[in-house]
Design a protein around this motif. Structure first.
Motif, short mmCIF file in Angstrom:
data_model
loop_
_atom_site.label_atom_id
_atom_site.label_comp_id
_atom_site.label_asym_id
_atom_site.label_seq_id
_atom_site.Cartn_x
_atom_site.Cartn_y
_atom_site.Cartn_z
N HIS A 98 4.77 12.00 22.28
CA HIS A 98 3.34 11.87 21.71
C HIS A 98 2.35 11.47 22.40
O HIS A 98 2.70 10.47 23.47
CB HIS A 98 3.61 10.78 20.34
CG HIS A 98 4.66 11.25 19.36
ND1 HIS A 98 4.18 12.50 18.58
CD2 HIS A 98 5.83 10.82 19.01
CE1 HIS A 98 5.18 12.53 17.71
NE2 HIS A 98 6.45 11.63 17.88
N ILE A 130 -2.47 8.82 17.63
CA ILE A 130 -1.01 8.33 17.41
C ILE A 130 -1.18 6.58 17.55
O ILE A 130 -1.37 6.25 18.60
CB ILE A 130 0.22 9.14 18.07
CG1 ILE A 130 -0.12 10.39 17.87
CG2 ILE A 130 1.34 8.43 17.96
CD1 ILE A 130 0.26 10.87 16.44
N ALA A 136 5.13 8.50 13.49
CA ALA A 136 4.88 10.08 13.99
C ALA A 136 5.95 10.74 13.96
O ALA A 136 5.72 12.05 13.89
CB ALA A 136 3.96 9.83 15.12
N SER A 137 7.02 10.34 14.43
CA SER A 137 8.27 11.15 14.43
C SER A 137 9.19 11.53 13.43
O SER A 137 9.75 12.71 13.21
CB SER A 137 9.26 10.85 15.83
OG SER A 137 8.58 10.37 16.94
N SER A 142 5.12 17.21 11.10
CA SER A 142 4.19 16.93 12.03
C SER A 142 2.97 16.26 11.47
O SER A 142 2.26 16.74 10.59
CB SER A 142 3.79 18.30 12.40
OG SER A 142 2.47 18.25 13.64
N PRO A 143 2.74 14.93 12.09
CA PRO A 143 1.49 14.03 11.43
C PRO A 143 0.20 15.08 11.62
O PRO A 143 -0.63 14.88 10.52
CB PRO A 143 1.58 12.93 11.97
CG PRO A 143 2.31 13.34 13.23
CD PRO A 143 3.29 14.50 13.15
N GLU A 186 -2.49 7.81 6.32
CA GLU A 186 -2.16 7.72 7.55
C GLU A 186 -1.41 6.77 8.08
O GLU A 186 -0.49 6.99 9.14
CB GLU A 186 -3.58 7.44 8.29
CG GLU A 186 -4.18 6.12 8.05
CD GLU A 186 -5.56 5.98 8.64
OE1 GLU A 186 -6.03 4.75 8.81
OE2 GLU A 186 -6.02 7.00 9.40
N TRP A 189 2.20 8.34 8.33
CA TRP A 189 2.41 9.17 9.47
C TRP A 189 2.20 8.82 10.77
O TRP A 189 2.18 9.47 11.70
CB TRP A 189 1.40 10.47 9.17
CG TRP A 189 1.35 11.05 7.81
CD1 TRP A 189 2.35 11.31 6.93
CD2 TRP A 189 0.23 11.54 7.22
NE1 TRP A 189 2.09 11.72 5.76
CE2 TRP A 189 0.77 12.17 5.83
CE3 TRP A 189 -1.03 11.87 7.47
CZ2 TRP A 189 0.21 12.73 4.92
CZ3 TRP A 189 -1.79 12.43 6.57
CH2 TRP A 189 -1.26 13.00 5.38
N GLY A 190 1.96 7.27 10.91
CA GLY A 190 1.92 6.69 12.41
C GLY A 190 0.70 7.18 13.19
O GLY A 190 0.74 6.96 14.46
N LEU A 191 -0.23 7.71 12.42
CA LEU A 191 -1.29 7.89 13.13
C LEU A 191 -2.81 7.43 12.60
O LEU A 191 -2.66 6.87 11.38
CB LEU A 191 -1.67 9.67 13.49
CG LEU A 191 -1.70 10.41 12.03
CD1 LEU A 191 -3.04 10.40 11.37
CD2 LEU A 191 -1.32 11.68 12.44
#
Length: 377
Positions: A98, A130, A136-137, A142-143, A186, A189-191
């Motif tokens: 990432h 990110i 995110a993983s 896929s974020p 968000e 999703w880690g972003l």
């Protein structure tokens, strides 16, 4: 020493793959200080915005602002920091790569139907970053793809509540609404979704032609309105000019009439003052004459009284009165046709004696002082 350097160089070349044609050539020899020029090899993504992961040969170089997610035997173990990292070959695997930088993602064109049943196409961009490599993983497939699809769904819902004209005017509203909806998901999703901006809104060709005709009609309308306002302003200015001219003319005429009236008033006043002065002078002259006559009469009476007190004065006065008595009867006949005469008018001696007797009675009855008052009256 030479064998160790050659092993590191060969391992790096194998790890970096065929992204660099210089490293892929078997006859090339790459110096050690040229390694940073190929550290972005993993930035090539597939259609799902997933970075290509390097193969582990034991030594990995992690660039700054990048996150390598490592799995050991299929289980998450760590996130490699930037710099050189040593892993167990064939046991540890870089599962996800990432970028921790802010990225601009182009959102594909999407079609949406407005409230007034007009289908439009919208092109937009999404700014993401990110912030948590683990989520995110493992938080979704896929974020970035999740964020794009979620933004498209929110966009279609928001446009369905707006008319076509309101859509062109409410870009900022749409951007804020979509960004607010993305921020609710968000964190899973880690972003972090930083901004969402609509680049273009494309209506159908028929609607575009109608909009162009409407814009042309609006321009003509504004031109006609401006022209009519100009004519109106011109008429108003002319009317104001005529009004000002009439007012100035009336004020000038009024001032002229006032000046003429003031002149006439001053002339009348001067004439009246002159007449008053003449009358005053005449009155003064008459008063002076009366005073002079009265003074003369007073002096005459005083002198007469003095003479009456002398020896023979009374007889002289009686004689004078008798003469005046006779003259008076003579003047009466001159002024009128009707004459009242005493019974002894034919005898002057009797008339004189009658006048003397009247004078004598008056003299005996009144003193000299009273006689002076009678004469003054």
């Amino acid at each position: 020493m030479f064998r160790a350097r050659h092993l590191i160089r060969s391992t790096s070349a194998i790890t970096l793959g065929h992204s660099n044609p210089i490293l892929s050539s078997p006859s090339s020899s790459l110096p050690a200080h040229n390694f940073p020029t190929v550290r972005n090899y993993f930035r090539n993504r597939d259609s799902n915005y997933v970075n290509r992961c390097p193969f582990n040969f034991g030594v990995l170089f992690v660039p700054e602002a990048e996150a390598f997610v490592v799995q050991r035997c299929g289980k998450f173990t760590q996130i490699l920091p930037s710099g050189i990292n040593f892993l167990v070959p064939f046991v540890d695997k870089v599962a996800y790569v990432h970028s921790l930088k802010e990225e601009v993602i182009s959102v594909p064109d999407q079609s949406a139907t407005t409230k007034d049943n007009v289908e439009i196409r919208i092109d937009a961009v999404l700014y993401v970053k990110i912030v948590d490599a683990y989520k995110a993983s493992y938080g979704g497939g896929s974020p970035i793809v999740l964020a794009i699809n979620h933004a498209q769904a929110v966009m279609r819902d928001a446009i369905g509540l707006m008319t076509l004209d309101r859509t062109f005017e409410g870009r900022n509203y749409l951007n804020e609404k979509i960004l607010e909806a993305l921020k609710t998901s968000e964190s899973d999703w880690g972003l972090s979704c930083l901004r969402y901006e609509i680049r273009d809104i494309t209506p159908p060709s028929a609607v575009r032609q109608s909009m162009e005709m409407q814009a042309d009609a609006e321009r003509k309308k504004r031109a006609l309105i401006l022209s009519s306002e100009g004519d109106r302003q011109k008429t108003l200015n002319k009317a104001d000019g005529d009004k000002t001219r009439d007012i100035l003319a009336a004020e000038a005429k009024k001032r002229a009439v006032g000046l003429v009236g003031e002149g006439e008033a001053q002339a009348i006043k001067a004439k009246a003052d002159a007449e008053a002065q003449a009358i005053r002078a005449t009155a003064d002259a008459e008063a002076y004459a009366i005073r002079a006559k009265a003074a003369a009469t007073s002096e005459g009476i005083a002198l007469m009284s003095k003479r009456l007190e002398e020896i023979g004065g009374k007889e002289a006065a009686a004689l004078t009165i008798a003469e005046q008595y006779v003259n008076a009867f003579g003047n009466i006949a001159k002024e009128g046709t009707t004459v009242l005469l005493p019974s002894a008018a034919s005898d002057p001696a009797s008339m004189i004696s009658q006048a003397l007797s009247i004078y004598k009675r008056l003299s005996d009855k009144h003193s000299t002082h009273d006689l002076r008052k009678i004469c003054e009256e």
